[in-house]
Design a protein around this motif. Structure first.
Motif: not given
Length: 676
Positions: A50, A71, A94-95, A98, A101, A126, A168
């Motif tokens: 992450s 996860v 993909q993230w 944090s 996804l 997550r 992100q």
């Protein structure tokens, strides 16, 4: 669930790495590794940390189960399956940030011709909460999955994940929208900014010309758009000051494009890093001045004897290093701290090449991901703690592979008959004598690609496990070894390119490695073409041939009365006449180098395998050649996988094909041939 760290990765991420491959019974000391070990789907496909480095997400599987998304929280030592379906497998992921996804799905139980569903888009937290569908999964229908939010209209099926990493730091990601123009092979990609919680999307402005690819900058924002116009490649740049697109770079798209400049990445300082030749034989990394449109003439990184093939590794503050491929893939760190990490990991894993990942973008924890591999060890993933200097195994791609049973591989070079240097990989069976071995010369497809690099591969190691030496030549025309090597292959199908393969066999014979009476040529796509032409040109050199999904006539690549291939009109108009042969000007050469036209000259035993819905090399190539060759050659085996495309996707078909290959080789150059 809550587990100790020692058991966490084997239970929550990959308890599977201790299991046998699906359908394989554990044995104490098997005489040979089973075929399933090589050709079932990889059990573990790597993990992604992450952005804050607190969690690792991974796609994994278990016997009898669909691929699922798991996860693991590295601080609490707890793991959870956050997405899994009974009727489909988790695909790419993909993230987003944090906590969230994005992922898509596929179906590993159907072959390419039966796969009518686009991958769709989904997002999940997550901890497994707030699972939503964002895009349709069907080509022609709006399909959704039970239990997911359906409050707003889904994005169309032709919405795809972008490989570029975004900022992100929010709920948003950038995704591609594929739009076809008249004629199914003409398309363009739009770009959408998508909220992964609400599903709302906004279109990003694009250049007037069609766009076929995008690149985000160091802040995760759109900055480069790739396009083309006939035989011209175009790199567009979005100026952050004016918000307008402008042409940054143009170059010849097909054939001898020695002036091409390929953007690699934006550094945190805003510099654009590119790969180009600039009058040299091999490409290197340079910086490109966006304001002036000028290239810095001094290369930052060059790889002697090889074109630069790799990418830039960065943190939010600076360039940390580069990952690139020469004879093998490795990492070179510029940052002293990462260099020290690499040295520590290499001491802990001395038997493998260890690719240490760059720190996550918003790292708050000490974890780094390591991909370790060698010629005898399939890719294995570890987590490294920079504080404790400890490694934990995350998972193995091919569990159950015993390195002691694998062949050792070396990069070699030999001279072609005209003096050109030919790189190659030579793999020798484990524990075997190093002389008088049966040989399979494995010819890569493309052909305008890099065939392979040093490391473990299923095809090569399966053949080596059965006692065969394997030679993989990078014949002229192969990329990655400089412009001269690449251009030397122009219009040389069935000619000098073919001689390079034969000269490699003769080199191995002269070295004493190979029994000259037990040599088989094999390959797929272009490699299948080279297999057939090898049997035409050098009947005394090859005892047999294995061709799967191989080209059998160059004119059929231009057009076929019954099946349309997926190669673009521009490639046929500009690339093929220059690089392979002009249908009119080179008509005599194309006839002389056509396996169909020369089929009566092939007397050796031959195994042919094709996919019924192959759009790259339509099955006409197989059926027409088979019809021609069987008139004069009774030793031809034929198999068609009706729902497969250009290569065999289903494990059952891969297992069937390679079982046939094993029996065929044993009969003609293996122990079966010796005992006759």
């Amino acid at each position: 669930m809550s587990l100790t760290r020692a058991s966490l990765f084997h239970a929550a991420v990959l308890a599977l790495s201790l299991c046998t491959a699906p359908g394989v019974q554990a044995q104490a000391t098997p005489a040979l590794p089973s075929i399933e070990r090589f050709f079932n789907r990889p059990v573990f496909n790597g993990g992604v940390l992450s952005p804050d480095g607190r969690s690792i997400a991974a796609r994994s599987s278990a016997p009898g189960q669909r691929d699922f998304l798991v996860v693991v929280d590295l601080q609490t030592n707890s793991g959870k399956v956050v997405a899994a379906y009974n009727d489909s497998d988790i695909g790419s992921f993909q993230w987003v940030n944090s906590e969230r996804l994005i992922f898509n799905v596929n179906d590993s139980t159907v072959a390419q011709g039966d796969d009518y569903n686009a991958p769709g888009l989904f997002a999940v937290n997550r901890d497994g909460s707030n699972l939503v569908q964002l895009a349709e999964t069907g080509f022609s229908r709006s399909s959704q999955r039970t239990g997911q939010r359906t409050g707003r209209r889904l994005l169309p099926w032709h919405t795809f994940m972008l490989s570029e990493r975004g900022a992100q730091d929010s709920e948003y990601v950038y995704v591609r929208d594929l739009a076809w123009k008249p004629g199914y092979k003409k398309y363009r990609y739009g770009l959408l900014r998508l909220n992964t919680v609400t599903g709302q999307a906004q279109e990003v402005s694009r250049p007037k010309e069609d766009v076929t690819g995008w690149m985000l900058d160091h802040k995760g924002e759109p900055r480069i758009a790739f396009g083309s116009d006939e035989d011209v490649g175009i790199v567009h740049y979005l100026d952050p000051a004016t918000k307008e697109w402008r042409k940054l770079i143009t170059y010849k798209l097909y054939g001898n494009n020695e002036d091409a400049i390929t953007p690699l990445a934006f550094g945190p300082d805003g510099k654009l890093y590119v790969s180009t030749r600039q009058g040299r034989d091999t490409s290197a990394v340079h910086t490109f001045d966006i304001a002036t449109g000028k290239l810095n003439p001094e290369p930052l990184v060059s790889t002697k004897g090889y074109d630069f093939s790799g990418n830039i590794l960065t943190s939010r503050e600076k360039v940390l290093g580069m990952i690139f491929t020469t004879d093998a893939t490795s990492v070179e760190w510029f940052d002293p701290a990462m260099k020290a990490v690499q040295e520590t990991v290499d001491r802990l894993l001395p038997a493998t090449v260890n690719l240490v990942s760059a720190p996550p973008q918003h790292a708050k924890t000490p974890w780094l991901l390591v991909r370790a591999y060698s010629d005898t060890i399939p890719a294995t993933y570890y987590l490294f703690n920079r504080d404790t200097k400890l490694l934990n195994k995350v998972g193995e791609t091919y569990p159950g592979i015993d390195p002691k049973q694998m062949g050792r591989q070396q990069a070699v070079n030999y001279k072609a008959r005209d003096g050109l240097n030919i790189p190659a990989l030579l793999t020798m069976p484990a524990g075997a004598k190093r002389s008088g071995l049966p040989l399979v010369v494995l010819v890569h497809g493309g052909p305008w690609v890099r065939g392979s690099s040093w490391g473990w591969s299923p095809d090569t190691q399966f053949l080596a496990s059965r006692g065969y030496a394997v030679l993989e030549p990078e014949f002229r025309g192969s990329t990655g070894f400089g412009a001269a090597h690449y251009k030397a292959g122009f219009k040389q199908w069935g000619l000098s390119m073919q001689n390079d393969v034969a000269d490699g066999v003769r080199w191995a014979v002269e070295k004493g490695y190979v029994d000259p009476k037990r040599v088989c040529i094999a390959g797929a796509s272009y490699g299948g073409y080279a297999t057939l032409m090898g049997l035409v040109n050098d009947p005394d050199l090859y005892k047999c041939g294995v061709n799967w999904v191989g080209v059998s006539d160059i004119n059929l690549m231009y057009s076929s009365a019954n099946h349309t291939n997926d190669m673009s009109d521009e490639w046929k108009r500009y690339g093929m006449p220059e690089m392979i042969g002009d249908r009119v000007k080179d008509a005599a050469q194309l006839k002389a180098t056509s396996p169909i036209e020369q089929a009566a000259r092939i007397k050796a035993p031959l195994l042919l395998a094709y996919g019924g819905v192959d759009r790259r090399v339509p099955i006409d190539h197989g059926t027409k050649f088979h019809s021609a060759v069987k008139r004069t050659n009774p030793n031809v085996e034929w198999v068609e996988y009706p729902a497969e495309g250009h290569g065999f996707y289903l494990p059952k078909n891969r297992l069937d094909f390679w079982t046939r290959v094993e029996k065929f080789l044993d009969k003609h150059i293996g122990q079966g041939a010796v005992q006759q």
